[in-house]
Design a protein around this motif. Structure first.
Motif, PDB file in Angstrom:
ATOM      1  N   CYS A   2       0.887  -1.188   0.193  1.00 51.72           N
ATOM      2  CA  CYS A   2      -0.203  -0.053  -0.052  1.00 51.72           C
ATOM      3  C   CYS A   2       0.935   1.256   0.136  1.00 51.72           C
ATOM      4  O   CYS A   2       1.755   1.306   0.725  1.00 51.72           O
ATOM      5  N   LEU A  31      -9.008 -15.379   3.911  1.00 48.20           N
ATOM      6  CA  LEU A  31      -9.495 -14.116   3.009  1.00 48.20           C
ATOM      7  C   LEU A  31     -10.733 -13.775   2.992  1.00 48.20           C
ATOM      8  O   LEU A  31     -11.288 -12.610   3.269  1.00 48.20           O
ATOM      9  N   LYS A  32     -11.707 -14.736   3.045  1.00 52.41           N
ATOM     10  CA  LYS A  32     -13.182 -14.535   3.127  1.00 52.41           C
ATOM     11  C   LYS A  32     -13.490 -14.036   4.742  1.00 52.41           C
ATOM     12  O   LYS A  32     -14.462 -13.049   4.489  1.00 52.41           O
ATOM     13  N   LYS A  34     -11.783 -12.349   6.351  1.00 56.23           N
ATOM     14  CA  LYS A  34     -11.162 -10.583   6.355  1.00 56.23           C
ATOM     15  C   LYS A  34     -11.922  -9.776   5.374  1.00 56.23           C
ATOM     16  O   LYS A  34     -11.546  -8.589   5.287  1.00 56.23           O
ATOM     17  N   TYR A  36     -12.148  -9.829   1.694  1.00 56.08           N
ATOM     18  CA  TYR A  36     -11.185  -9.755   0.507  1.00 56.08           C
ATOM     19  C   TYR A  36     -12.259 -10.439  -0.540  1.00 56.08           C
ATOM     20  O   TYR A  36     -12.929 -11.400  -0.385  1.00 56.08           O
ATOM     21  N   ASN A  37     -12.477  -9.691  -1.491  1.00 52.79           N
ATOM     22  CA  ASN A  37     -13.031 -10.376  -2.775  1.00 52.79           C
ATOM     23  C   ASN A  37     -12.052 -11.270  -3.443  1.00 52.79           C
ATOM     24  O   ASN A  37     -10.952 -10.795  -3.939  1.00 52.79           O
ATOM     25  N   ILE A  38     -12.352 -12.446  -3.727  1.00 53.88           N
ATOM     26  CA  ILE A  38     -11.557 -13.551  -4.367  1.00 53.88           C
ATOM     27  C   ILE A  38     -11.769 -13.725  -5.839  1.00 53.88           C
ATOM     28  O   ILE A  38     -13.086 -13.820  -5.865  1.00 53.88           O
ATOM     29  N   ILE A  53      -6.275 -11.812  -5.755  1.00 53.28           N
ATOM     30  CA  ILE A  53      -7.080 -10.736  -4.798  1.00 53.28           C
ATOM     31  C   ILE A  53      -6.383  -9.290  -5.446  1.00 53.28           C
ATOM     32  O   ILE A  53      -5.356  -9.531  -5.997  1.00 53.28           O
ATOM     33  N   ASP A  55      -4.780  -5.789  -4.108  1.00 54.18           N
ATOM     34  CA  ASP A  55      -4.103  -4.896  -2.963  1.00 54.18           C
ATOM     35  C   ASP A  55      -4.946  -3.683  -2.969  1.00 54.18           C
ATOM     36  O   ASP A  55      -5.731  -3.391  -4.030  1.00 54.18           O
TER      37      ASP A  55
END
Length: 67
Positions: A2, A31-32, A34, A36-38, A53, A55
């Motif tokens: 980032c 990831l799900k 948290k 995140y769009n996978i 994913i 960033d």
């Protein structure tokens, strides 16, 4: 990755950073959790499986499990 000083990063749609994981299923679950769009999973052959994913700057990150 980032960098808040770089708002528009365009490495191209076919460029990604790749990281190997021990278990793609466990990674996807984390990831799900948290939020995140996978994108995926993909398995182009029996020996590999991966997801993407994005960033915070929009860079594509590939998480891959070699089976």
């Amino acid at each position: 990755i980032c960098n808040k000083s770089k708002q528009n990063i365009d490495a191209g749609k076919d460029i990604s950073w790749g990281f190997e994981v021990d278990s793609l299923d466990r990674t996807i679950s984390l990831l799900k959790e948290k939020g995140y769009n996978i994108i995926g999973p993909f398995s182009p052959n029996p020996g590999v499986k991966f997801v993407y994913i994005l960033d915070p700057n929009g860079m594509k990150i590939q998480l891959i499990q070699n089976q």
